[in-house]
Design an enzyme around this catalytic site. Structure first.
Site, PDB file in Angstrom:
ATOM      1  N   ASP A 195       0.875  -1.148   0.000  1.00 29.57           N
ATOM      2  CA  ASP A 195       0.000   0.000   0.000  1.00 29.57           C
ATOM      3  C   ASP A 195       0.927   1.216   0.000  1.00 29.57           C
ATOM      4  O   ASP A 195       2.010   1.168   0.550  1.00 29.57           O
ATOM      5  CB  ASP A 195      -0.848  -0.014   1.267  1.00 29.57           C
ATOM      6  CG  ASP A 195      -1.774   1.165   1.329  1.00 29.57           C
ATOM      7  OD1 ASP A 195      -2.457   1.408   0.329  1.00 29.57           O
ATOM      8  OD2 ASP A 195      -1.798   1.845   2.369  1.00 29.57           O
ATOM      9  N   ASP A 232      -1.309  -0.406   6.202  1.00 27.37           N
ATOM     10  CA  ASP A 232      -1.381   0.123   7.568  1.00 27.37           C
ATOM     11  C   ASP A 232      -2.387  -0.647   8.426  1.00 27.37           C
ATOM     12  O   ASP A 232      -2.483  -0.426   9.612  1.00 27.37           O
ATOM     13  CB  ASP A 232      -1.694   1.623   7.562  1.00 27.37           C
ATOM     14  CG  ASP A 232      -2.958   1.924   6.791  1.00 27.37           C
ATOM     15  OD1 ASP A 232      -3.835   1.052   6.726  1.00 27.37           O
ATOM     16  OD2 ASP A 232      -3.074   3.037   6.240  1.00 27.37           O
ATOM     17  N   ASP A 260      -6.708  -0.494   5.048  1.00 29.51           N
ATOM     18  CA  ASP A 260      -6.349  -1.517   4.073  1.00 29.51           C
ATOM     19  C   ASP A 260      -6.770  -2.902   4.522  1.00 29.51           C
ATOM     20  O   ASP A 260      -6.432  -3.893   3.881  1.00 29.51           O
ATOM     21  CB  ASP A 260      -4.833  -1.534   3.839  1.00 29.51           C
ATOM     22  CG  ASP A 260      -4.348  -0.182   3.410  1.00 29.51           C
ATOM     23  OD1 ASP A 260      -4.995   0.403   2.536  1.00 29.51           O
ATOM     24  OD2 ASP A 260      -3.349   0.279   3.958  1.00 29.51           O
TER      25      ASP A 260
HETATM   26  P1  ADP Z   1      -3.902   4.916  -0.060  1.00 30.50           P
HETATM   27  O1  ADP Z   1      -4.349   3.876  -1.001  1.00 30.50           O
HETATM   28  O2  ADP Z   1      -2.890   5.832  -0.677  1.00 30.50           O
HETATM   29  O3  ADP Z   1      -3.497   4.379   1.258  1.00 30.50           O
HETATM   30  P2  ADP Z   1      -6.562   5.497   0.878  1.00 30.50           P
HETATM   31  O4  ADP Z   1      -7.176   4.311   0.238  1.00 30.50           O
HETATM   32  O5  ADP Z   1      -6.421   5.484   2.339  1.00 30.50           O
HETATM   33  O6  ADP Z   1      -5.169   5.875   0.217  1.00 30.50           O
HETATM   34  O7  ADP Z   1      -7.405   6.767   0.440  1.00 30.50           O
HETATM   35  C1  ADP Z   1      -7.623   7.053  -0.911  1.00 30.50           C
HETATM   36  C2  ADP Z   1      -8.159   8.444  -1.106  1.00 30.50           C
HETATM   37  O8  ADP Z   1      -9.411   8.565  -0.445  1.00 30.50           O
HETATM   38  C3  ADP Z   1      -7.293   9.523  -0.521  1.00 30.50           C
HETATM   39  O9  ADP Z   1      -6.296   9.939  -1.412  1.00 30.50           O
HETATM   40  C4  ADP Z   1      -8.310  10.620  -0.257  1.00 30.50           C
HETATM   41  O10 ADP Z   1      -8.566  11.338  -1.440  1.00 30.50           O
HETATM   42  C5  ADP Z   1      -9.563   9.857   0.099  1.00 30.50           C
HETATM   43  N1  ADP Z   1      -9.716   9.745   1.563  1.00 30.50           N
HETATM   44  C6  ADP Z   1      -9.578   8.615   2.308  1.00 30.50           C
HETATM   45  N2  ADP Z   1      -9.820   8.855   3.600  1.00 30.50           N
HETATM   46  C7  ADP Z   1     -10.070  10.180   3.710  1.00 30.50           C
HETATM   47  C8  ADP Z   1     -10.369  11.055   4.781  1.00 30.50           C
HETATM   48  N3  ADP Z   1     -10.429  10.645   6.062  1.00 30.50           N
HETATM   49  N4  ADP Z   1     -10.577  12.345   4.499  1.00 30.50           N
HETATM   50  C9  ADP Z   1     -10.500  12.810   3.247  1.00 30.50           C
HETATM   51  N5  ADP Z   1     -10.221  12.039   2.198  1.00 30.50           N
HETATM   52  C10 ADP Z   1     -10.004  10.746   2.399  1.00 30.50           C
HETATM   53 MG    MG Z   2      -3.812   3.552   3.090  1.00 33.45          MG
END
Ligand code: ADP
Ligand code: MG
Length: 604
Positions: free
Chosen positions: A293, A498, A502
């Site tokens: 991730d 994390d 995920d």
């Molecule tokens: P990654 O795959 O990089 O770990 P996430 O899956 O956690 O990212 O999140 C993907 C996208 O969803 C973020 O880039 C953001 O745009 C949006 N997002 C997720 N959680 C939040 C939050 N708590 N507040 C605002 N946007 C969020």
């Molecule tokens: Mg993440």
């Protein structure tokens, strides 16, 4: 002695020997009997005491009392020593239990201090920690500054600085300053308490290879009796038959896997690697694909808010209002984006309004009611669109590839307010760790990066760590679809993330690894492997340790098998006496134990 003093009294001598034999054999008989009763005949087939008993009975029946008694004595003493040395490895695990059994200095309401056992603490109690004290419970620092040695949990020996507001964990050691800590969780609910439970469960889980040998176990005793009978029939020498039975006692087999597992679990927990079940080690050596991730795993996950772009207005004031609205909702999030927003709002000394009706949509965004602003939405484009927000044309048209920052969009009361842009840094050791994964001994063939972030950012990160594949703009369910697809292609997939947002992808992997699990209960509970320390290099330690465990178990099993075969042949040929057989048998058991103990020295 009877024989020396009274050479004429053969009868007396034999009587004493028989008494000795019965005394030593009695506990073994009781053991076999209780096992037969509780587990049935099937369940006890591989039970070595059964074979021991057989040998003793043969001695008893043939009147070889002295031989029988000495053999039984050697076997019983051997067993005690075996247990002791497996216990030696166990003590590393018991250390976990001791750590959380510390004393605590509790500060009572009247200001007095009282020393109490850690288990008597309750949530809300305030404890005082002097330098050198073990933290008795999980909690938050109320006052004071100090550094803590968290090696007991994380395996990382660099002390961690704490001040008011910081979380501290039971089992860690206060080093430099005095602290007052408000207790949040105690006993089994603490991180170290959970760790202890999980390690215990893992210890009791059986490795697949052992289940395989178990399947053939019920043929073992009858097979050995058959061979002994053949030896007796052919040679007419009862000693040879008895020796054959004694060397066949499958101690080395029985210890092969558990001794290695216990040593490996102890080593893993020393390195801050929490392994949920011992089967994980066996799967670990098969892994050929590692899926990372991005946010918080390949990158630090400590985002910087680079810029704020209010939509309708301009200037500091408009920026602050946008930030305030976002922070009102994000103060309830543990996502790196949420933390960065709140951090920036605090840095600008803004008042963060309260919010209610919080909805957190993992990998999408968040919503909540904020006084003055109405329903505030913070999240990715897709999320706002799905919530019925009309985005301005230039936002819709903006190509994801244009910028290398991660945008988050904000809307209130159905109107688009503006965007916040974040940047994150790739971990300094990410490229190195991935290089090592590809090299011997792990030889990972495929490195994949998954992220909900936009393409340009993902591409940058993937390039800097030289990943083979990158999938961007994924929703959480799309992440696990990628994992499923890789597995359908016949790959053995490890996913590292994390563990919080995920969790689904981790659950779909052959092995799910949560990183930086200290302080995150969900991560510890949901993953197969939790790396307590926020250090990517521990992934390598885990994979290398898995390989070592697998090697050691196989060495043990093949050695045990070979040793038994050779000794049985020698016994049948009359080269080994029953007593010699008992000694050699112990030698084989100890070889296995010492071989497994090598895992305790694994450096990671
Ligand atoms: P990654 O795959 O990089 O770990 P996430 O899956 O956690 O990212 O999140 C993907 C996208 O969803 C973020 O880039 C953001 O745009 C949006 N997002 C997720 N959680 C939040 C939050 N708590 N507040 C605002 N946007 C969020
Ligand atoms: Mg993440």
């Amino acid at each position: 002695m009877v024989r020396l003093l009274r050479p004429d009294q053969e009868e007396l001598y034999n009587l004493w020997a028989m008494l000795g034999l019965v005394l030593i054999a009695a506990p073994i008989v009781v053991d076999v009997a209780t096992n037969l009763r509780s587990r049935g005949f099937q369940g006890t087939q591989f039970f070595m005491d059964q074979v021991v008993l057989l040998a003793i009975l043969a001695c008893l029946a043939s009147g070889k009392y002295v031989t029988g008694a000495t053999v039984a004595l050697v076997l019983v003493i051997g067993q005690v020593l075996e247990e002791r040395s497996t216990l030696g490895a166990r003590s590393a695990i018991d250390r976990l239990a001791r750590l959380s059994r510390a004393k605590a200095r509790r500060r009572n309401a009247d200001g007095t201090e009282e020393e109490v056992p850690a288990e008597e603490l309750a949530a809300g109690d305030v404890v005082v920690l002097r330098p050198g004290d073990t933290v008795p419970a999980d909690g938050t620092v109320e006052s004071g500054e100090s550094s803590l040695d968290q090696a007991a949990i994380t395996g990382e020996s660099m002390p961690v600085d704490v001040a008011a507001g910081a979380e501290v964990f039971a089992g860690t050691t206060n080093l430099t300053g005095s602290l007052t800590v408000k207790v949040a969780r105690r006993g089994d609910e603490t991180v170290i308490g959970r760790v202890r439970q999980i390690v215990q469960e893992a210890e009791n889980s059986q490795a697949p290879i052992m289940r395989l040998t178990d399947r053939y176990a019920r043929f073992y005793a009858p097979f050995i009796i058959l061979i002994a009978a053949v030896v007796l029939a052919v040679t007419g020498d009862l000693d040879r038959a008895i020796a054959t039975i004694i060397v066949s006692i499958p101690c080395a087999f029985i210890l092969a896997s558990p001794s290695a597992m216990i040593a490996a679990l102890a080593t893993a927990s020393r390195l801050g690697i929490l392994v949920r079940s011992s089967t994980i080690f066996e799967q670990g050596h098969l892994i050929d694909t590692v899926v990372f991730d991005k946010t918080g795993t390949l990158t630090h996950g400590r985002l910087r808010l680079e810029s704020i772009e209010p939509f309708a207005a301009e200037g500091k004031k408009a920026e602050n209002e946008l930030l305030q609205a976002a922070a009102a909702v994000e103060q309830h999030s543990t996502h790196p984006i949420g933390k960065a927003i709140v951090r920036e709002a605090k840095a600008r000394e803004l008042i963060i309004p309260e919010s209610t009706g919080i909805e957190e949509h993992h990998g999408r965004g968040m919503a909540g009611q904020v006084r003055g602003d109405g329903r505030v939405l913070v999240g990715r484009r897709k999320y706002l669109r799905a919530e019925g927000i009309e985005l301005p044309e230039e936002i819709e048209a903006e190509k994801a590839e244009d910028r290398a920052t991660t945008p988050v969009y904000v809307a209130a009361n159905g109107r688009y307010l503006g965007q916040l842009n974040f940047a994150d840094e790739v971990r300094a050791n990410a490229a190195e760790v991935i290089g090592e994964l590809r090299a011997k001994p792990s030889r990972i063939e495929q490195i994949v990066v998954l992220t909900g972030d936009r393409q340009a950012v993902a591409q940058n990160v993937a390039q800097s760590v030289r990943a083979d594949e990158v999938h961007a703009q994924l929703l959480p369910e799309e992440k696990h679809a990628v994992v499923d697809k890789l597995r359908a292609e016949g790959r053995n997939v490890l996913v590292i993330g994390d563990g919080v947002n995920d969790a689904p992808a981790l659950a779909h992997a052959d092995i799910g690894v949560a990183m930086g699990a200290l302080g995150s209960d969900i991560a510890i509970q949901s993953a197969d492997v939790a790396l307590m320390e926020d250090n990517l290099a521990r992934l390598n330690s885990f994979l290398r340790l898995s390989r070592r465990v697998w090697q050691v178990i196989h060495q043990n099993i093949w050695f045990g098998f070979g040793f038994i075969l050779v000794l049985m042949a020698l016994s049948a040929l009359g080269y080994i006496s029953p007593l010699g057989a008992a000694f050699l048998h112990e030698v084989s058991a100890f070889f296995v134990i010492f071989n497994s103990a090598r895992l305790l020295r694994f450096k990671g």
